[in-house]
Design a protein around this motif. Sequence first.
Motif, PDB file in Angstrom:
ATOM      1  N   ALA A 306      66.014 -59.618  23.934  1.00 17.80           N
ATOM      2  CA  ALA A 306      64.902 -60.038  24.777  1.00 17.80           C
ATOM      3  C   ALA A 306      63.541 -60.266  23.953  1.00 17.80           C
ATOM      4  O   ALA A 306      63.325 -59.647  22.928  1.00 17.80           O
ATOM      5  CB  ALA A 306      64.515 -59.248  25.841  1.00 17.80           C
ATOM      6  N   ASP A 307      62.633 -61.141  24.375  1.00 17.03           N
ATOM      7  CA  ASP A 307      61.450 -61.516  23.656  1.00 17.03           C
ATOM      8  C   ASP A 307      60.554 -60.321  23.787  1.00 17.03           C
ATOM      9  O   ASP A 307      60.189 -59.774  24.783  1.00 17.03           O
ATOM     10  CB  ASP A 307      60.814 -62.765  24.218  1.00 17.03           C
ATOM     11  CG  ASP A 307      59.642 -62.920  23.488  1.00 17.03           C
ATOM     12  OD1 ASP A 307      59.339 -63.361  22.366  1.00 17.03           O
ATOM     13  OD2 ASP A 307      58.472 -62.525  23.863  1.00 17.03           O
ATOM     14  N   ALA A 308      59.894 -59.705  22.536  1.00 17.37           N
ATOM     15  CA  ALA A 308      58.982 -58.486  22.483  1.00 17.37           C
ATOM     16  C   ALA A 308      57.783 -58.727  23.436  1.00 17.37           C
ATOM     17  O   ALA A 308      57.239 -57.585  23.884  1.00 17.37           O
ATOM     18  CB  ALA A 308      58.838 -58.106  21.066  1.00 17.37           C
ATOM     19  N   VAL A 309      57.237 -59.925  23.396  1.00 14.80           N
ATOM     20  CA  VAL A 309      56.139 -60.117  24.212  1.00 14.80           C
ATOM     21  C   VAL A 309      56.562 -59.930  25.770  1.00 14.80           C
ATOM     22  O   VAL A 309      55.950 -58.981  26.494  1.00 14.80           O
ATOM     23  CB  VAL A 309      55.447 -61.418  23.845  1.00 14.80           C
ATOM     24  CG1 VAL A 309      54.112 -61.437  24.900  1.00 14.80           C
ATOM     25  CG2 VAL A 309      55.007 -61.462  22.454  1.00 14.80           C
ATOM     26  N   ALA A 311      59.188 -58.780  27.282  1.00 16.12           N
ATOM     27  CA  ALA A 311      59.962 -57.819  27.674  1.00 16.12           C
ATOM     28  C   ALA A 311      59.376 -56.333  27.505  1.00 16.12           C
ATOM     29  O   ALA A 311      59.877 -55.354  27.735  1.00 16.12           O
ATOM     30  CB  ALA A 311      61.406 -57.797  26.846  1.00 16.12           C
ATOM     31  N   ALA A 312      58.136 -56.280  26.969  1.00 17.33           N
ATOM     32  CA  ALA A 312      57.134 -55.118  26.766  1.00 17.33           C
ATOM     33  C   ALA A 312      57.240 -54.202  28.002  1.00 17.33           C
ATOM     34  O   ALA A 312      57.616 -53.147  28.048  1.00 17.33           O
ATOM     35  CB  ALA A 312      56.056 -55.508  26.501  1.00 17.33           C
ATOM     36  N   ALA A 317      59.036 -49.215  31.536  1.00 13.27           N
ATOM     37  CA  ALA A 317      59.987 -48.787  32.564  1.00 13.27           C
ATOM     38  C   ALA A 317      61.254 -47.886  32.213  1.00 13.27           C
ATOM     39  O   ALA A 317      61.409 -46.935  32.625  1.00 13.27           O
ATOM     40  CB  ALA A 317      60.425 -49.877  33.391  1.00 13.27           C
ATOM     41  N   SER A 318      61.766 -48.506  30.905  1.00 11.21           N
ATOM     42  CA  SER A 318      62.950 -47.737  30.565  1.00 11.21           C
ATOM     43  C   SER A 318      62.666 -46.505  29.907  1.00 11.21           C
ATOM     44  O   SER A 318      63.260 -45.425  30.208  1.00 11.21           O
ATOM     45  CB  SER A 318      63.717 -48.635  29.650  1.00 11.21           C
ATOM     46  OG  SER A 318      64.853 -47.878  28.933  1.00 11.21           O
ATOM     47  N   GLY A 482      70.233 -57.725  34.876  1.00 12.30           N
ATOM     48  CA  GLY A 482      69.987 -57.908  33.595  1.00 12.30           C
ATOM     49  C   GLY A 482      68.220 -57.447  33.382  1.00 12.30           C
ATOM     50  O   GLY A 482      67.636 -58.162  32.718  1.00 12.30           O
ATOM     51  N   TYR A 483      68.101 -56.287  34.095  1.00 10.05           N
ATOM     52  CA  TYR A 483      66.519 -55.985  33.896  1.00 10.05           C
ATOM     53  C   TYR A 483      66.068 -55.642  32.557  1.00 10.05           C
ATOM     54  O   TYR A 483      64.873 -55.678  32.007  1.00 10.05           O
ATOM     55  CB  TYR A 483      66.345 -54.747  34.945  1.00 10.05           C
ATOM     56  CG  TYR A 483      65.628 -55.083  36.048  1.00 10.05           C
ATOM     57  CD1 TYR A 483      66.483 -55.893  36.850  1.00 10.05           C
ATOM     58  CD2 TYR A 483      64.326 -54.535  36.679  1.00 10.05           C
ATOM     59  CE1 TYR A 483      65.945 -56.386  38.269  1.00 10.05           C
ATOM     60  CE2 TYR A 483      64.015 -54.913  37.807  1.00 10.05           C
ATOM     61  CZ  TYR A 483      64.817 -55.983  38.729  1.00 10.05           C
ATOM     62  OH  TYR A 483      64.118 -56.190  39.803  1.00 10.05           O
ATOM     63  N   PHE A 484      67.263 -55.101  31.741  1.00  7.31           N
ATOM     64  CA  PHE A 484      67.008 -54.507  30.397  1.00  7.31           C
ATOM     65  C   PHE A 484      67.639 -55.522  29.420  1.00  7.31           C
ATOM     66  O   PHE A 484      69.042 -55.793  29.472  1.00  7.31           O
ATOM     67  CB  PHE A 484      67.573 -53.165  30.223  1.00  7.31           C
ATOM     68  CG  PHE A 484      66.821 -52.257  31.457  1.00  7.31           C
ATOM     69  CD1 PHE A 484      65.541 -51.940  31.160  1.00  7.31           C
ATOM     70  CD2 PHE A 484      67.497 -51.636  32.461  1.00  7.31           C
ATOM     71  CE1 PHE A 484      64.883 -50.975  32.195  1.00  7.31           C
ATOM     72  CE2 PHE A 484      66.895 -51.114  33.476  1.00  7.31           C
ATOM     73  CZ  PHE A 484      65.632 -50.683  33.365  1.00  7.31           C
ATOM     74  N   GLY A 485      67.057 -55.976  28.457  1.00  7.20           N
ATOM     75  CA  GLY A 485      67.402 -56.655  27.453  1.00  7.20           C
ATOM     76  C   GLY A 485      68.168 -58.080  27.647  1.00  7.20           C
ATOM     77  O   GLY A 485      68.638 -58.772  26.946  1.00  7.20           O
ATOM     78  N   ASN A 486      67.955 -58.552  28.917  1.00  6.49           N
ATOM     79  CA  ASN A 486      68.352 -59.715  29.427  1.00  6.49           C
ATOM     80  C   ASN A 486      70.098 -59.639  29.496  1.00  6.49           C
ATOM     81  O   ASN A 486      70.652 -60.717  29.475  1.00  6.49           O
ATOM     82  CB  ASN A 486      67.952 -60.873  28.658  1.00  6.49           C
ATOM     83  CG  ASN A 486      66.680 -61.462  28.913  1.00  6.49           C
ATOM     84  OD1 ASN A 486      65.932 -60.970  29.829  1.00  6.49           O
ATOM     85  ND2 ASN A 486      66.016 -62.156  28.007  1.00  6.49           N
ATOM     86  N   VAL A 487      70.495 -58.438  29.568  1.00  5.18           N
ATOM     87  CA  VAL A 487      71.849 -58.442  29.667  1.00  5.18           C
ATOM     88  C   VAL A 487      72.346 -57.620  30.850  1.00  5.18           C
ATOM     89  O   VAL A 487      71.759 -56.728  31.314  1.00  5.18           O
ATOM     90  CB  VAL A 487      72.617 -57.600  28.385  1.00  5.18           C
ATOM     91  CG1 VAL A 487      74.033 -57.292  28.404  1.00  5.18           C
ATOM     92  CG2 VAL A 487      72.120 -58.042  27.140  1.00  5.18           C
TER      93      VAL A 487
END
Lengths: 521, 346, 258
Positions: A306-309, A311-312, A317-318, A482-487
């Motif tokens: 995911a994009d770092a900007v 997905a920050a 949250a994680s 798909g909340y994390f890493g778009n996966v």
Amino acid sequence: MRSKLGLDVGLADSCREVAAEIARDVGQRTAGRTTVSVERTVARLLGVDGVDALDVPLPNVLVDQIEEHGGLARGLAYWLGNAIIATGAEPLEIAKLVGAGELDLHHLPLAEDHRIRQTIRQHAAAALEKIRGTRAERATFRAGLDGGTADAVETYVLTATGNVYEDVAHAEAVAENGGDIVAVIRSTAQSLLDYVPFGPTTEGFGGTFATQANFAIMREALDRWSRANGRYVKLSSFCSGLCMPEIAAMGAIEGLDNMVNDALYGILYRDINLRRTLIDQRFSRMINGYFGVVINTGEDNYLRTADAVTAAPSVVASQMINYFLARDSGLPPEQIGVGNAFEIHPDVTNGLLYEWAQAQLTRELFPDCPVKYMPPTVHMNGNPFRTHAVDSLFNLVTVATKQEIQTIGVPTEGVFTPHIHDRVLGLENTRYVANFARDLGDDIEFRPGGIIQTRAAQVLAEAHQMLLEIAEIGLFDAIGKGYFGNVSRHYDHGRGAEGIVEFDTGYYNPFMELMGVDLDA
Amino acid sequence: MSAHHLADLVTEAQRVAVIGLAKNTGKTRTLVALLAELHRRDRTVGLTSVGRDGEATDVVDPRITKPRIPLPPGGLVATAEPLLRAAGLPYEVVSRTGYSTPLGRTMIARLPAGGAVEVAGPSSNRGTAEVTAAMREHGADIVLVDGAINRRAASSPAVADLVLLATGAALHTEFAQVVEQTVAAAEVFALPCSGDPAVYSAAATAAGSVAITGSGAVVPVDRALTLGGAGADLSRLLAGPDGAQHVVLSGALCESFAEEIRRAARGRKVSLVVTDSSKVFLAQRTSDWYRRQNVSIEVQKPTVLAAVSVNPVAPFSHRFDSVALRTELSARLPGLYFCDLGPHVD
Amino acid sequence: MRETADLSAVRPYGDHLNDGLVQVTFTLPVPYGLAARHAALELARTMRLTEPEVVHYQRLCDGYTYFVVIGQCRQSVDFATLREGAFDIQYLTEHEIDRLIEEQIGRRVVVIGASTGTDTHSVGIDAMLNLKGLDGRHGLEAYHGFEVHNLGSQVPNARLVERAIAVNADAILVSQTVTQQNLHLHNLTELVEIAEAEGIRDRTLLICGGPRVSHELAKELGFDAGFSKGTYPDHVGTYIAKELVARRAIASTTATAG
């Protein structure tokens, strides 16, 4: 500690409350179940190691036989305890007999439950005592050496030659050049193996298997170096994949200091069933916690897909959820290295400021944790000179925001598995910046309402919002969405789901009980 | 004198495929020996490769130097144009094909004086069949089709009348494994033809894969099932007294499909019929194993495996005793001719 | 006046034509010291570098020394002939590729991709196909000219071929980490063989990518093209678009001739 970022303390506290609730919900949804790898871990902690004539690891041999008769719902400890009473043999001897086809655990007379529990509990207590004893010796050994200054960043360096004896040469070069922690990258496919390979590895693909023999070889080499040079070098590996708790047990036995320990990585990127691996994670973290191993979580991985900007917030949250999952497994804050990474694209204007904001935010949200910072990888394009320049800025943010554990960047990132001198060049860069800018963090203030403060506030607010949403639907559904890493991964799908077993009323795991007792005391 | 025997074996054929079971099993050496022997017999040779052959060093392991391929004078070759130019030999262009490869577009040329060439013809079977026919038309008595790595597509009867197989130590570090894998591969080439006329008539009319039931009904079988992988639900296809007896596949037979069929058939006899042996992709189990489980794999057109060359040396690794290897293989595969075209260096 | 290079004998360039200047870095498994330095110079000479100089060397640990060496390479390459003969391609931009497809093909080109077999790395295929692309250059998904299906990692070859037929793919992209172990090669050849068995080999472009894939290896494996390190989505896009256009041209001349 005063917040340099001017964070909204109430909002941060609310994040913690919500994350704790999410973690509790995970605990409830995975309670009352064990897995084949948890049960194999019980065998390992009781001293079962080695392989049978077909090269099947003995812990698997035991679990397979018990499972075949539908007995796993009672736990391996029950059957092994009974076998000890019936045969008078030790767990390892019993495993060997089973492996040779000379003993069936289900064809033995059954002793009374309380006697079985008492017997296996004694064995388990003795096994724990023995491991604790060797770890105490290690602690004494370490105390007699220079452990680095307390406030300095610990550098974490990988090796990945595929041959454990070459890994030793790399590790010595790392130690020589100031590296604090050595981690041997595992072979690509190991996370999908539902067993731990046996013996030393001399031919690996993309890394070297995590085996107990490899752990011992690396440990011995690092101890030898530490003794000769008066500085203690730590050893790390990876509790991930389908054997999370077994690797935790092997690490405890062989004196490892750190472990990457994160189920989310396996769920998202190795398609491992999420319930299976969260049950495994709970026990593996329990073992790490009990033996004083520092864990690192893998939030850096999200930024690879995911994009770092954008997905920050998901990283924060994680981190929060992971922190409370670890706390629920009995880990104290000083053993929880929440993960973070420097992955914003080099072309982003003011990208350095966003990285600085994120790193400082992690630092301030987890003041008692040894946060772990990962170097740029995704956008490293194969030009070693550009990568080296980006790594310098990564090193600057590391020292200025006082990250505690730093995986070093290497100039040949994304080209090949780095060569011995690439690791050394990376360490030199780190050392140069760490010294040249040592007290920058203490001397610096951020302009109220400036780019850094604004960015941190925005990320925290979005993370809070995300946590509220996750609390609403539960972590499992959040992963599904798909909340994390778009996966996106589904509750029932993925590898290893067949290895989950529901307890029956007679289930017993003496280690959970013993390690729990100790934690409360 | 093994090359002499090889030439004897192929002399009546017009299209001969040389297939290896892995890299470095001696495919090129077999080709070179055969070319020399055919030249001695005054046969005009045409040469193409579905991969690339005749290069100086191995593309994966550059420590391995490879035999060059000397094309006899007057021989024809289908190869990428830049490679032919790089050889620096006189040549006449016979025709330019439409087939492009990563090394350039392919052409057919005659080399009046012969010489060492790098061969890289069309990669596909259609392209190979086309250049083979063209070389025959332009005077080649016999065309040799060189395989690549472990690719078997060129062994299809659509491309070759006859197949030579190269095997050797490079397959595995254990002697017994080399034998097992070679036997398994030879068994695939020797798969029997289906004896049921219904199979052939169904294959002639159907557009894709079909199942033939006990009562003779022909039911289409979707590609999602044949190629879908593990977990495909085939129980409906095979269930009941009128379940499928034959599955006639228009394309590939993959291991996962064979395995699902075996499981769903629950011991009942089923035959899986492919057009020819090059469509069979087994890695875990052998065709013999499936036969013992009552799943027989059959073909519509047979492949003629003429001989097997054995290279007892794995470069930079290990070697076996050549005689022992060939003796063991002969015992397991009676009636097949084995030769060693040594000497081998590692 | 600046000299122009003789393209039939090109040498490395430092600051004037034909100076042949190169720099090499390496580690020798020998202890740090003068003998090590000497060994590095000797090695540089066996690499046929003239006037080699060790500009930096340092101890890595017991028994290992690292070197940076500069020297002059007197060897040359015949660029003129190479350019004429080799598989060369003039890369197009995203916009130019889209325009070529629109004008010459007149429909969207269907591309399907996966990382096959047991390979768990999907980074390579994702960088080529997914919107985000690589290093600021869009993946093919972002192009108007392409319809993209990315199946992800650990996809069996048969399944990839089945999906390719189902979506009527013009091109199949696979990524695979190739090592010296033949196993990894066999996974790539299996895809080619299944495509051939299913009768789509001639109407589908087969493209492989990975850290050690060359044109030569791609040909041997039976692929139409191979891409390695330093490849960007627009490179793959250019190849697909140009090759499809070229094949249509050949097909139409053959049809006219026939």
